[in-house]
Design a protein around this motif. Structure first.
Motif, PDB file in Angstrom:
ATOM      1  N   LEU A 144       1.936  -0.146  -4.903  1.00  0.00           N
ATOM      2  CA  LEU A 144       3.216  -0.323  -5.480  1.00  0.00           C
ATOM      3  C   LEU A 144       3.491  -2.328  -5.608  1.00  0.00           C
ATOM      4  O   LEU A 144       2.657  -3.263  -4.816  1.00  0.00           O
ATOM      5  CB  LEU A 144       4.521  -0.417  -4.734  1.00  0.00           C
ATOM      6  CG  LEU A 144       5.741  -0.623  -5.258  1.00  0.00           C
ATOM      7  CD1 LEU A 144       6.410  -0.006  -6.458  1.00  0.00           C
ATOM      8  CD2 LEU A 144       7.012  -0.545  -4.168  1.00  0.00           C
ATOM      9  N   HIS A 145       2.559  -2.499  -6.982  1.00  0.00           N
ATOM     10  CA  HIS A 145       3.149  -3.755  -7.509  1.00  0.00           C
ATOM     11  C   HIS A 145       4.732  -4.429  -8.147  1.00  0.00           C
ATOM     12  O   HIS A 145       5.907  -3.884  -8.730  1.00  0.00           O
ATOM     13  CB  HIS A 145       2.788  -3.880  -8.848  1.00  0.00           C
ATOM     14  CG  HIS A 145       2.798  -5.427  -9.230  1.00  0.00           C
ATOM     15  ND1 HIS A 145       1.891  -6.334  -8.615  1.00  0.00           N
ATOM     16  CD2 HIS A 145       3.303  -5.678 -10.364  1.00  0.00           C
ATOM     17  CE1 HIS A 145       2.130  -7.816  -9.056  1.00  0.00           C
ATOM     18  NE2 HIS A 145       3.226  -7.534 -10.369  1.00  0.00           N
ATOM     19  N   PHE A 146       4.903  -5.239  -6.928  1.00  0.00           N
ATOM     20  CA  PHE A 146       7.118  -5.177  -6.592  1.00  0.00           C
ATOM     21  C   PHE A 146       7.104  -6.904  -6.839  1.00  0.00           C
ATOM     22  O   PHE A 146       6.494  -7.639  -6.665  1.00  0.00           O
ATOM     23  CB  PHE A 146       7.282  -4.991  -5.498  1.00  0.00           C
ATOM     24  CG  PHE A 146       8.165  -5.331  -5.479  1.00  0.00           C
ATOM     25  CD1 PHE A 146       9.291  -4.969  -5.511  1.00  0.00           C
ATOM     26  CD2 PHE A 146       9.247  -6.151  -3.928  1.00  0.00           C
ATOM     27  CE1 PHE A 146      11.057  -4.469  -5.500  1.00  0.00           C
ATOM     28  CE2 PHE A 146       9.893  -6.637  -4.168  1.00  0.00           C
ATOM     29  CZ  PHE A 146      11.227  -5.953  -4.438  1.00  0.00           C
TER      30      PHE A 146
ATOM     31  N   ILE B 155      10.649  -5.259 -11.063  1.00  0.00           N
ATOM     32  CA  ILE B 155       9.925  -4.584 -11.344  1.00  0.00           C
ATOM     33  C   ILE B 155       8.804  -3.833 -10.623  1.00  0.00           C
ATOM     34  O   ILE B 155       7.885  -4.616  -9.530  1.00  0.00           O
ATOM     35  CB  ILE B 155       8.873  -5.279 -11.933  1.00  0.00           C
ATOM     36  CG1 ILE B 155       9.832  -6.323 -13.588  1.00  0.00           C
ATOM     37  CG2 ILE B 155       7.423  -4.189 -13.480  1.00  0.00           C
ATOM     38  CD1 ILE B 155       9.107  -7.773 -13.678  1.00  0.00           C
ATOM     39  N   TYR B 156       8.916  -2.581 -11.080  1.00  0.00           N
ATOM     40  CA  TYR B 156       7.427  -1.547  -9.620  1.00  0.00           C
ATOM     41  C   TYR B 156       7.026  -0.983 -10.870  1.00  0.00           C
ATOM     42  O   TYR B 156       6.859  -0.490 -11.712  1.00  0.00           O
ATOM     43  CB  TYR B 156       8.827  -0.632  -9.486  1.00  0.00           C
ATOM     44  CG  TYR B 156      10.049  -1.001  -8.527  1.00  0.00           C
ATOM     45  CD1 TYR B 156      10.473  -1.029  -7.274  1.00  0.00           C
ATOM     46  CD2 TYR B 156      11.232  -1.293  -9.463  1.00  0.00           C
ATOM     47  CE1 TYR B 156      11.609  -1.342  -6.702  1.00  0.00           C
ATOM     48  CE2 TYR B 156      12.221  -1.693  -9.462  1.00  0.00           C
ATOM     49  CZ  TYR B 156      12.221  -1.722  -8.042  1.00  0.00           C
ATOM     50  OH  TYR B 156      14.063  -1.926  -7.622  1.00  0.00           O
TER      51      TYR B 156
ATOM     52  N   GLY C  85       4.492   6.472  -6.104  1.00  0.00           N
ATOM     53  CA  GLY C  85       3.567   5.996  -6.385  1.00  0.00           C
ATOM     54  C   GLY C  85       2.392   6.178  -6.868  1.00  0.00           C
ATOM     55  O   GLY C  85       1.494   7.230  -7.349  1.00  0.00           O
ATOM     56  N   GLY C  86       1.625   5.393  -8.035  1.00  0.00           N
ATOM     57  CA  GLY C  86       0.532   5.781  -8.092  1.00  0.00           C
ATOM     58  C   GLY C  86      -0.962   5.229  -8.622  1.00  0.00           C
ATOM     59  O   GLY C  86      -1.179   4.005  -7.472  1.00  0.00           O
ATOM     60  N   ASN C  87      -1.495   4.778  -9.327  1.00  0.00           N
ATOM     61  CA  ASN C  87      -2.434   3.933  -9.566  1.00  0.00           C
ATOM     62  C   ASN C  87      -2.980   3.649 -11.475  1.00  0.00           C
ATOM     63  O   ASN C  87      -4.005   3.341 -11.551  1.00  0.00           O
ATOM     64  CB  ASN C  87      -3.688   4.100  -8.955  1.00  0.00           C
ATOM     65  CG  ASN C  87      -5.115   3.416  -8.905  1.00  0.00           C
ATOM     66  OD1 ASN C  87      -4.867   1.898  -8.711  1.00  0.00           O
ATOM     67  ND2 ASN C  87      -5.904   4.041  -8.957  1.00  0.00           N
TER      68      ASN C  87
ATOM     69  N   LYS D 143       0.956  -0.946  -0.355  1.00  0.00           N
ATOM     70  CA  LYS D 143       0.029   0.180  -0.355  1.00  0.00           C
ATOM     71  C   LYS D 143       0.911   1.240   0.389  1.00  0.00           C
ATOM     72  O   LYS D 143       1.767   1.451   0.996  1.00  0.00           O
ATOM     73  CB  LYS D 143      -1.365  -0.323   1.296  1.00  0.00           C
ATOM     74  CG  LYS D 143      -1.773   1.279   1.053  1.00  0.00           C
ATOM     75  CD  LYS D 143      -2.999   0.910   0.462  1.00  0.00           C
ATOM     76  CE  LYS D 143      -3.631   2.410  -0.717  1.00  0.00           C
ATOM     77  NZ  LYS D 143      -4.543   2.035  -1.317  1.00  0.00           N
ATOM     78  N   VAL D 144       0.633   2.447  -1.623  1.00  0.00           N
ATOM     79  CA  VAL D 144       1.267   2.860  -1.658  1.00  0.00           C
ATOM     80  C   VAL D 144      -0.021   4.184  -2.052  1.00  0.00           C
ATOM     81  O   VAL D 144      -0.506   3.697  -1.671  1.00  0.00           O
ATOM     82  CB  VAL D 144       2.612   3.262  -1.783  1.00  0.00           C
ATOM     83  CG1 VAL D 144       3.434   3.005  -1.181  1.00  0.00           C
ATOM     84  CG2 VAL D 144       2.376   3.082  -3.166  1.00  0.00           C
TER      85      VAL D 144
END
Length: 314
Positions: free
Chosen positions: A189-191, A154-155, A178-180, A114-115
């Motif tokens: 953030l998908h990491f 990957i970010y 961070g975003g959407n 969560k960001v």
């Protein structure tokens, strides 16, 4: 007097004539030393190259450098030791919102953290930026970095990329915000961590709740990976979840926090937006107010809700 003057002049002439010879003798004596220094320099250079190659096993794992695709699986070694020293958390967020693993019949290839939009996202390790692109149907704005230890990270879903392709970055350096963006209905953030294109469970290596690595090294083994991955998720994943939260491949919509000090006082509850629902109808259904919903989710009253979007309601 004249005789003494002649003697002095003669001595001076002899001394001046000898200087070039002495200079040549000095150069002659220095030559072997120079040759030795060149040899030493060559050995030192070779050692530096060997050390760099030893510290950068990525050079042996990857044959290509493509700046377009996010990942492509290649031959994976049976075992591979990954150096985790020098790691920097990509975000200070300790809130995991989705695990690595099966999710709605598909594989979720990373962890979701969560960001909020605009939060600084940092490089996990030192390395070189391979991809800076926009994937509308998946990652959104994303960055891929190839690291010296063999991993690629990957970010995804960034609001802004702060680096360029082929740029060298150091661990902890800001690489995005961070975003959407992309296939996502909530900022996060998908990491991902990948080895030779294969997605590895980040929970095997990193403990986001404690903001630290699990150990200095992680040894990947094909024969035991699946069992170890499942165990890591149980230990360091979102409690009570098996990665089956979200309906998309590379995003999270359920902001379910792992137990932490922020959530010690009360259990957070969530509502998944259905077709035709509004903030008013949700507030009435969940016995709360629109103002409370907006404050909890940091949204405005005029926000356009999306089907599947997750909202906190207490």
């Amino acid at each position: 007097m004249i005789k003494n003057l002649k003697t002095i002049i003669a001595a001076a002439l002899i001394a001046l004539s000898a200087l070039p010879v002495q200079g040549q003798d000095l150069l002659a004596r220095q030559a072997p030393i120079d040759r030795k220094m060149k040899a030493v320099d060559s050995v030192a250079l070779s050692r530096l190259i060997q050390i760099e190659q030893w510290e950068s096993p990525a050079a042996d794992l990857y044959e290509d450098w493509d700046t377009h695709y996010a990942h492509r699986e290649t031959v994976l070694p049976d075992t591979f030791r990954i150096d985790l020293r020098g790691f920097c958390m990509p975000t200070p967020s300790r809130v995991l919102t989705s695990n690595f693993g099966p999710r709605w019949g598909r594989q979720h290839k990373g962890l979701d953290l969560k960001v909020y939009v605009g939060d600084t996202i940092r490089a996990a390790f030192s390395g070189k930026v391979r991809v800076v692109r926009y994937d509308r149907g998946g990652y959104g704005k994303f960055v891929v970095i190839r690291h010296h230890n063999g991993l690629e990270t990957i970010y995804g879903h960034l609001s802004k990329q702060l680096v360029e392709t082929d740029q060298e970055v150091r661990a902890g350096e800001p690489i995005g915000l961070g975003g959407n963006t992309g296939r996502s209905t909530g900022s996060h953030l998908h990491f991902e961590t990948r080895l030779c294109g294969m997605a590895l469970n980040p929970a095997l290596m990193f403990d986001f709740r404690n903001q630290d690595v699990v150990a200095d090294f992680y040894t990947f083994k094909k024969s035991t990976y699946n069992r170890e991955s499942a165990q890591a998720t149980r230990l360091r994943g979102v409690n009570g979840l098996s990665g089956t939260i979200d309906s998309d491949d590379d995003s999270d919509e359920l902001a379910l926090a792992a137990p932490s000090a922020d959530f010690a006082a009360a259990k957070t509850q969530y509502h998944k937006v259905a077709k035709g629902e509004t903030l008013y109808s949700i507030a009435r259904k969940r016995h709360t107010t629109v103002d409370a919903l907006c404050k909890l989710n940091r949204i405005g009253k005029n926000i356009r809700l999306k089907v599947g979007q997750i909202l906190k309601y207490n």
